[in-house]
Design a protein around this motif. Structure first.
Motif, PDB file in Angstrom:
ATOM      1  N   CYS A  44       0.861  -1.161   0.048  1.00 18.48           N
ATOM      2  CA  CYS A  44      -0.089   0.004   0.014  1.00 18.48           C
ATOM      3  C   CYS A  44       0.849   1.249   0.081  1.00 18.48           C
ATOM      4  CB  CYS A  44      -0.812   0.116   1.140  1.00 18.48           C
ATOM      5  SG  CYS A  44      -1.780   1.602   1.474  1.00 18.48           S
ATOM      6  N   CYS A  83      -8.782   1.997  -6.231  1.00 15.59           N
ATOM      7  CA  CYS A  83      -7.349   1.476  -6.188  1.00 15.59           C
ATOM      8  C   CYS A  83      -7.419   0.362  -6.978  1.00 15.59           C
ATOM      9  CB  CYS A  83      -7.224   1.231  -4.663  1.00 15.59           C
ATOM     10  SG  CYS A  83      -5.535   1.634  -4.364  1.00 15.59           S
ATOM     11  N   GLN A  85      -6.403  -2.597  -6.141  1.00 19.36           N
ATOM     12  CA  GLN A  85      -6.100  -3.480  -4.951  1.00 19.36           C
ATOM     13  C   GLN A  85      -5.409  -4.732  -5.402  1.00 19.36           C
ATOM     14  OE1 GLN A  85      -9.599  -2.833  -5.458  1.00 19.36           O
ATOM     15  NE2 GLN A  85      -9.799  -1.215  -3.764  1.00 19.36           N
ATOM     16  N   CYS A  89      -2.102  -4.051  -2.428  1.00 20.53           N
ATOM     17  CA  CYS A  89      -2.227  -4.582  -1.181  1.00 20.53           C
ATOM     18  C   CYS A  89      -2.863  -6.122  -1.057  1.00 20.53           C
ATOM     19  CB  CYS A  89      -3.274  -3.905  -0.235  1.00 20.53           C
ATOM     20  SG  CYS A  89      -4.907  -3.537  -0.921  1.00 20.53           S
ATOM     21  N   GLU A 108     -12.224  -0.811   3.175  1.00 21.60           N
ATOM     22  CA  GLU A 108     -11.891   0.454   3.283  1.00 21.60           C
ATOM     23  C   GLU A 108     -12.953   1.223   2.842  1.00 21.60           C
ATOM     24  OE1 GLU A 108      -8.094   1.210   1.303  1.00 21.60           O
ATOM     25  OE2 GLU A 108      -8.339   3.353   1.644  1.00 21.60           O
TER      26      GLU A 108
HETATM   27 FE1  SF4 Z   1      -3.750   0.945   0.121  1.00 24.70          FE
HETATM   28 FE2  SF4 Z   1      -5.135  -1.222  -0.531  1.00 24.70          FE
HETATM   29 FE3  SF4 Z   1      -6.323   0.967   0.440  1.00 24.70          FE
HETATM   30 FE4  SF4 Z   1      -5.182   1.064  -2.050  1.00 24.70          FE
HETATM   31  S1  SF4 Z   1      -6.882  -0.459  -1.441  1.00 24.70           S
HETATM   32  S2  SF4 Z   1      -5.265   2.601  -0.421  1.00 24.70           S
HETATM   33  S3  SF4 Z   1      -3.403  -0.032  -1.630  1.00 24.70           S
HETATM   34  S4  SF4 Z   1      -4.933   0.068   1.617  1.00 24.70           S
END
Ligand code: SF4
Ligand code: FAD
Ligand code: SF4
Length: 449
Positions: A44, A83, A85, A89, A108
């Motif tokens: 990340c 993102c 992902q 991450c 998130e």
């Molecule tokens: Fe970080 Fe994953 Fe969140 Fe993107 S989705 S900001 S890489 S934790």
């Protein structure tokens, strides 16, 4: 994640995935192994304490979850949605081996809904710094600098803050209200955002220096569209993806005539390109009423740079794909507007500098497809308007700013990051660059003191 079904969603601009319910989020969070040396965090660029916020969700402490994310990221609702992902991450999650990594992005996004707006109690009173461009990179740098006590002013050329988040990524992937909420949170930290303010035209960096700004962060993105350079590209009905998406997202063309800006997609729309921008354009064209949308890409599906999810979503919605094909010219109909796209067929040759196999045109392979609208989504580059006004600023061969990983440029008080340094990349990489630059600017200003 549950989502709108394709036949309904092509008729609206509402967000496609619904997001987790509380029960779904807690269940997903409970799968996390709380690794002591978590590999996901290393993936990340915003350095989020991933197991920390996931544990809070598992314990149903949702406000705590968003405040853990907020320790290092100012845009959780954005990153949770756009993102990549799967390459960041989640690809590093230990459970990826089982084929079922933790859905970190979705968690998130869930946590971001519990964000509590708190205006900063202390008004920043430190030296004045200027950030040019209000995309994810500029906003991140501005927020981090304000937290360190600097008086930050963000100058934005457009009438809305957010950069690509506001003018490029469509409402059905990232609602404008979400971006506006994140921008408000950043304003709450004491950051001033001046809109409709083109640096390099209204004022130069030299003017701002004279006004007392002590350091600058340039995050002006890579928003100048590339064109095909073929016959007929100036016809009515041919758009750059940048213009097409700006009309739809920023100017709300999909609500015409309630909003003033129209967009005409005709019956048959063709999008040229294979990245996220091409997918966004194709899916937007469908929603704006095109009867048929075809993506023309010069390589095969395997080489397409768009996220897998975006390709799947586009296909589910009825977008057609024409691979191994390159546009050769655009022909006009009787009204003088675009009517037909002439293409040539390709085969794949040896890899080029990008590592992907190069498309090689086949002789005498021309064919025609109907195209009332052609949307060119083959990439974009740096706008020289601002950069050409800065004395001593070193650019690379492609016109991007040369900067080290902390954002230092050839001019002492000027830092830069995001797409204007790397070329078109991702939201999270621009944010990471903004964070590192804020630290470097802080050290620079302290040393100067
Ligand atoms: Fe970080 Fe994953 Fe969140 Fe993107 S989705 S900001 S890489 S934790
Ligand atoms: P930008 O977001 O480009 O912001 C730059 C800002 O600077 C703009 O608002 C511009 O108006 C302003 N500006 C420029 N010149 C001046 C000036 N002279 N004075 C004042 N202001 C100025 N990334 C992902 O991670 N996931 C995705 O799903 C994704 N989808 C995308 C879809 C589209 C349609 C596009 C175009 C990009 C997408 N990207 C995606 C890429 C991502 O949006 C960019 O990498 C990211 O926004 C770069 O951030 P930035 O802060 O460097 O610049
Ligand atoms: Fe949880 Fe996966 Fe990170 Fe381990 S690697 S802490 S399982 S998200």
């Amino acid at each position: 994640m549950r989502e709108q079904c394709p036949k309904d969603r092509v008729k609206n601009f509402n967000e496609v995935p619904y997001g987790y319910t509380e029960e779904e989020a807690v269940r997903e969070a409970s799968r996390c192994l709380q690794c002591p040396d978590p590999p996901c965090v290393k993936g990340c660029p915003a350095e989020i304490n991933i197991p920390g916020f996931i544990r809070a969700i598992k314990e149903k402490k949702f406000e705590k979850a968003v405040s853990v994310i907020g320790e290092t990221s100012n845009l959780p609702a954005v990153c949770g949605r756009v993102c990549p992902q799967e390459d960041q991450c989640e690809v590093r999650c230990v459970l990826n081996k089982t084929g079922k990594p933790i859905n970190i992005g979705a968690l998130e996004r869930f946590a971001s809904e519990f964000s509590v707006k708190r205006a900063s109690e202390k008004k920043p009173e430190g030296p004045a710094v200027a950030v040019i461009g209000s995309g994810p990179g500029g906003l991140t740098c501005a927020a981090d600098l304000a937290e360190k006590g600097y008086r930050v002013t963000v100058f934005e050329a457009l009438h809305k803050a957010g950069g690509v988040l506001a003018y490029g990524i469509p409402e059905f992937r990232l609602p404008n209200g979400i971006v506006a909420g994140e921008v408000d949170n950043i304003r709450g930290k004491g950051v001033e955002i001046k809109l409709n303010y083109v640096i390099g035209k209204i004022k130069t960096i030299e003017d701002l220096r004279r006004e007392g700004f002590k350091a600058f962060y340039i995050s002006s993105g890579a928003g100048l569209p590339y064109f095909l350079g073929i016959e007929g590209e100036n016809l009515k009905g041919v758009y750059s993806a940048n213009e097409f998406l700006t009309r739809i997202n920023l100017m709300k063309a999909y609500k015409f005539p309630e909003y003033d800006t129209p967009v005409n997609v005709g019956r048959k729309a063709v999008v040229v390109g294979g990245g996220n921008v091409a997918m966004d354009s194709a899916r937007s064209a469908l929603r704006c009423g095109a009867g048929e949308v075809t993506v023309v890409y010069r390589r095969t599906e395997k080489e397409m740079p768009a996220r897998r999810d975006e390709i799947t979503h586009a296909r589910e919605e009825g977008v057609k794909f024409l691979f191994l094909s390159s546009p050769a010219k655009i022909l006009a109909g009787p009204q003088g507007a675009a009517k037909t796209l002439v293409c040539t067929r390709n085969e794949l040759g040896p890899p080029d500098e990008s590592g992907r196999r190069r498309p090689v045109p086949l002789e005498n392979s021309e064919f025609e497809i109907p195209a009332d609208t052609v949307i060119v989504a083959i990439g974009s580059g740096p706008n020289p308007l601002l950069l050409s006004t800065i004395k001593g600023l070193k650019l690379n061969g492609k016109g991007y700013i040369e900067a080290d990983p902390e954002g230092r440029t050839s001019v002492g008080d000027i830092f830069a990051g995001g797409d204007i340094v790397t070329g078109s990349a991702t939201v999270i990489l621009a944010m990471g660059a903004g964070k590192r630059a804020a630290r470097a600017m802080d050290s620079y200003l302290k040393e100067k003191e």
